[in-house]
Design a protein around this motif. Structure first.
Motif, PDB file in Angstrom:
ATOM      1  N   GLN A  37     -21.185  -6.358   1.130  1.00 53.32           N
ATOM      2  CA  GLN A  37     -21.278  -6.330   2.431  1.00 53.32           C
ATOM      3  C   GLN A  37     -19.797  -5.755   3.029  1.00 53.32           C
ATOM      4  N   ARG A  38     -20.386  -4.768   4.021  1.00 51.50           N
ATOM      5  CA  ARG A  38     -19.132  -4.186   4.632  1.00 51.50           C
ATOM      6  C   ARG A  38     -18.296  -5.104   5.531  1.00 51.50           C
ATOM      7  N   PRO A  39     -17.007  -4.773   5.262  1.00 49.64           N
ATOM      8  CA  PRO A  39     -16.152  -5.655   6.318  1.00 49.64           C
ATOM      9  C   PRO A  39     -16.359  -5.431   7.784  1.00 49.64           C
ATOM     10  N   ARG A  40     -16.206  -6.368   8.592  1.00 53.60           N
ATOM     11  CA  ARG A  40     -16.328  -6.279  10.055  1.00 53.60           C
ATOM     12  C   ARG A  40     -15.032  -6.041  10.684  1.00 53.60           C
ATOM     13  N   LEU A  41     -14.929  -5.638  11.923  1.00 52.67           N
ATOM     14  CA  LEU A  41     -13.730  -5.584  12.573  1.00 52.67           C
ATOM     15  C   LEU A  41     -13.101  -6.794  12.974  1.00 52.67           C
ATOM     16  N   ILE A  42     -11.824  -6.925  12.895  1.00 57.02           N
ATOM     17  CA  ILE A  42     -11.239  -8.287  13.310  1.00 57.02           C
ATOM     18  C   ILE A  42     -11.636  -9.011  14.521  1.00 57.02           C
ATOM     19  N   GLY A  43     -11.967  -8.283  15.678  1.00 57.14           N
ATOM     20  CA  GLY A  43     -12.366  -8.727  16.838  1.00 57.14           C
ATOM     21  C   GLY A  43     -13.958  -9.301  16.798  1.00 57.14           C
ATOM     22  N   GLU A  44     -14.595  -8.490  16.086  1.00 59.88           N
ATOM     23  CA  GLU A  44     -16.026  -9.184  15.683  1.00 59.88           C
ATOM     24  C   GLU A  44     -16.080 -10.206  14.852  1.00 59.88           C
ATOM     25  N   ASP A  45     -15.346 -10.462  13.781  1.00 59.92           N
ATOM     26  CA  ASP A  45     -14.983 -11.452  13.022  1.00 59.92           C
ATOM     27  C   ASP A  45     -14.842 -12.764  13.909  1.00 59.92           C
ATOM     28  N   LEU A  46     -13.763 -12.549  14.815  1.00 58.38           N
ATOM     29  CA  LEU A  46     -13.371 -13.611  15.795  1.00 58.38           C
ATOM     30  C   LEU A  46     -14.214 -14.253  16.474  1.00 58.38           C
ATOM     31  N   ALA A  47     -15.118 -13.111  16.821  1.00 59.25           N
ATOM     32  CA  ALA A  47     -16.309 -13.558  17.940  1.00 59.25           C
ATOM     33  C   ALA A  47     -17.289 -14.428  17.106  1.00 59.25           C
ATOM     34  N   VAL A  48     -17.619 -13.926  15.822  1.00 58.71           N
ATOM     35  CA  VAL A  48     -18.592 -14.490  15.146  1.00 58.71           C
ATOM     36  C   VAL A  48     -18.140 -15.957  14.777  1.00 58.71           C
ATOM     37  N   ARG A  49     -16.744 -16.349  14.306  1.00 54.33           N
ATOM     38  CA  ARG A  49     -16.100 -17.536  14.268  1.00 54.33           C
ATOM     39  C   ARG A  49     -16.271 -18.528  15.383  1.00 54.33           C
ATOM     40  N   ASN A 109      -8.366   0.471   7.084  1.00 53.69           N
ATOM     41  CA  ASN A 109      -7.959   0.248   8.579  1.00 53.69           C
ATOM     42  C   ASN A 109      -7.545  -1.070   8.728  1.00 53.69           C
ATOM     43  N   SER A 110      -6.352  -1.224   9.560  1.00 52.35           N
ATOM     44  CA  SER A 110      -5.741  -2.688   9.490  1.00 52.35           C
ATOM     45  C   SER A 110      -6.599  -3.553  10.504  1.00 52.35           C
ATOM     46  N   LEU A 111      -7.638  -2.885  11.358  1.00 49.93           N
ATOM     47  CA  LEU A 111      -8.419  -3.325  12.095  1.00 49.93           C
ATOM     48  C   LEU A 111      -9.733  -4.063  11.544  1.00 49.93           C
ATOM     49  N   LEU A 112      -9.799  -3.636  10.141  1.00 52.55           N
ATOM     50  CA  LEU A 112     -10.947  -4.493   9.319  1.00 52.55           C
ATOM     51  C   LEU A 112     -10.561  -5.777   8.791  1.00 52.55           C
ATOM     52  N   THR A 113     -11.323  -6.559   8.532  1.00 45.90           N
ATOM     53  CA  THR A 113     -11.200  -7.774   7.854  1.00 45.90           C
ATOM     54  C   THR A 113     -10.879  -7.544   6.348  1.00 45.90           C
ATOM     55  N   GLY A 114     -11.063  -6.499   5.735  1.00 56.88           N
ATOM     56  CA  GLY A 114     -10.572  -6.201   4.372  1.00 56.88           C
ATOM     57  C   GLY A 114     -10.981  -4.535   4.061  1.00 56.88           C
ATOM     58  N   PRO A 115     -10.724  -4.204   2.950  1.00 55.30           N
ATOM     59  CA  PRO A 115     -10.899  -2.607   2.467  1.00 55.30           C
ATOM     60  C   PRO A 115     -12.379  -2.433   2.586  1.00 55.30           C
ATOM     61  N   GLU A 116     -12.661  -1.234   2.959  1.00 56.93           N
ATOM     62  CA  GLU A 116     -14.122  -0.651   3.107  1.00 56.93           C
ATOM     63  C   GLU A 116     -14.280   0.422   1.876  1.00 56.93           C
ATOM     64  N   LEU A 117     -15.206   0.004   1.204  1.00 58.56           N
ATOM     65  CA  LEU A 117     -15.579   1.100   0.145  1.00 58.56           C
ATOM     66  C   LEU A 117     -16.299   2.497   0.599  1.00 58.56           C
ATOM     67  N   ILE A 118     -15.713   3.478   0.291  1.00 55.04           N
ATOM     68  CA  ILE A 118     -16.341   4.693   1.005  1.00 55.04           C
ATOM     69  C   ILE A 118     -16.671   5.871  -0.323  1.00 55.04           C
ATOM     70  N   SER A 119     -17.894   5.986  -0.552  1.00 57.13           N
ATOM     71  CA  SER A 119     -18.454   6.626  -1.740  1.00 57.13           C
ATOM     72  C   SER A 119     -18.105   8.309  -1.574  1.00 57.13           C
ATOM     73  N   ASP A 120     -18.070   8.927  -2.714  1.00 55.33           N
ATOM     74  CA  ASP A 120     -17.549  10.384  -2.645  1.00 55.33           C
ATOM     75  C   ASP A 120     -18.326  11.088  -1.777  1.00 55.33           C
ATOM     76  N   THR A 121     -19.772  10.867  -1.787  1.00 57.90           N
ATOM     77  CA  THR A 121     -20.650  11.767  -1.145  1.00 57.90           C
ATOM     78  C   THR A 121     -20.583  11.543   0.523  1.00 57.90           C
ATOM     79  N   TYR A 122     -20.052  10.412   0.864  1.00 53.23           N
ATOM     80  CA  TYR A 122     -19.823   9.944   2.229  1.00 53.23           C
ATOM     81  C   TYR A 122     -18.569  10.354   2.766  1.00 53.23           C
ATOM     82  N   LEU A 123     -17.563  10.276   2.066  1.00 54.37           N
ATOM     83  CA  LEU A 123     -16.182  10.648   2.378  1.00 54.37           C
ATOM     84  C   LEU A 123     -16.081  11.971   3.287  1.00 54.37           C
TER      85      LEU A 123
END
Length: 313
Positions: free
Chosen positions: A187-199, A134-148
């Protein structure tokens, strides 16, 4: 995860980011997608013109804005589908009853494209692992086979349209590397908006800390200024006392000299007559010296008993 290509959101170009993240490279630009959208608009206009250019349907169609793109950078599913067709890829609606009846396990697919409220993003398998690109995330998010399967079911429940990407995806470095190694994400990536708010919060906290240090420095400067003023006042008092002591020493010296002069004058009184003016000046000088001594001793010993003062007088 640096090897994984991941375009982050810019404006409303989520369709471009979705396609490039799926293909793992800068394959499409807004200009190329706009060209595909205009071709689709022209094809639709020609079909509408078959019913007559004077018809109400045609006039209404040409007055309406394009349904394949807009000025914000949004592109329709038709544009995405035509763009993928160039690479021999096809989209099948995952939500459709026809596909659900096939009972295909999602982990056996290669990629999915999802859309909700005009936002597109890709879920793709790279090597032996699944990633939410998702381009709204700060980076790729790993999804396990069981969670897909749960992840896709959650998207469906939230109203997303999900499309299965069918066909052979182009080779990419990330897919080749992740065939040999597996990624671990702590650590799971955050949404870009959340990451900006944290910064922003961190920047604000830093500015507040610097402001506190400035205030502390000002307080220290004020305290130093007070101490300086006190030191100057004590210094002036010391100088005054030293001046008074110097005056007293000079007065005593003059008094002694005056006494010597009087003795000498008295011894010579028979041989040299003394005028009344000279005696008056000497008498006044001795009186002034006596007053100065009394004033000095009064300052040094303000609580001196009266009988001592009488004795001195």
């Amino acid at each position: 995860m640096e090897v994984i290509f991941h375009e982050k959101q810019e404006g409303s170009l989520c369709a471009q980011h979705c396609l490039n993240n799926l293909l793992q490279g800068e394959y499409f630009s807004p200009v190329e997608l706009s060209s595909i959208a205009m071709q689709l608009d022209e094809q639709e206009r020609m079909r509408m013109a078959e019913g007559g250019v004077q018809s109400a349907e045609y006039r209404t169609f040409v007055q309406q804005p394009s349904g394949n793109m807009d000025d914000s950078g949004f592109f329709s599913i038709q544009v995405i589908s035509d763009a993928l067709r160039v690479w021999g890829l096809e989209l099948i609606l995952f939500n459709s009853p026809e596909y659900q009846t096939l009972d295909i396990n999602p982990i056996n697919e290669r990629a999915f494209i999802s859309n909700y409220k005009e936002h597109w993003f890709t879920v793709r398998k790279l090597g032996k692992q699944w990633f939410n690109l998702n381009s709204l995330l700060t980076g790729p998010e790993l999804i396990s086979d069981t969670y897909l399967a749960l992840f896709l079911a959650q998207l469906q429940q939230e109203g997303y349209s999900i499309f299965v990407v069918k066909g052979d995806l182009p080779d990419c470095e990330a897919d080749q590397l992740l065939q040999m190694v597996q990624v671990q994400q702590t650590q799971r990536p955050r949404l870009i908006g959340e990451d900006l708010a944290v910064r922003n919060q961190r920047v604000q906290a830093t500015e507040e800390d610097e402001g506190t240090r400035v205030l502390d420095g000002s307080a220290m400067m004020d305290e130093d200024e007070d101490n300086l003023q006190k030191a100057l006042a004590l210094s002036r008092q010391q100088i005054d006392m030293e001046d008074e002591e110097a005056d007293l020493r000079r007065a005593i010296q003059l008094s002694m000299q005056g006494g010597l002069c009087l003795d000498a004058t008295e011894s010579a009184s028979s041989s040299q007559p003394q005028t009344s003016e000279t005696c008056t000046q000497e008498s006044l000088t001795q009186e002034e010296l006596r007053q100065r001594r009394q004033m000095y001793f009064a300052k040094q010993q303000p609580s001196k008993p009266e009988h001592q003062e009488s004795a001195e007088n």
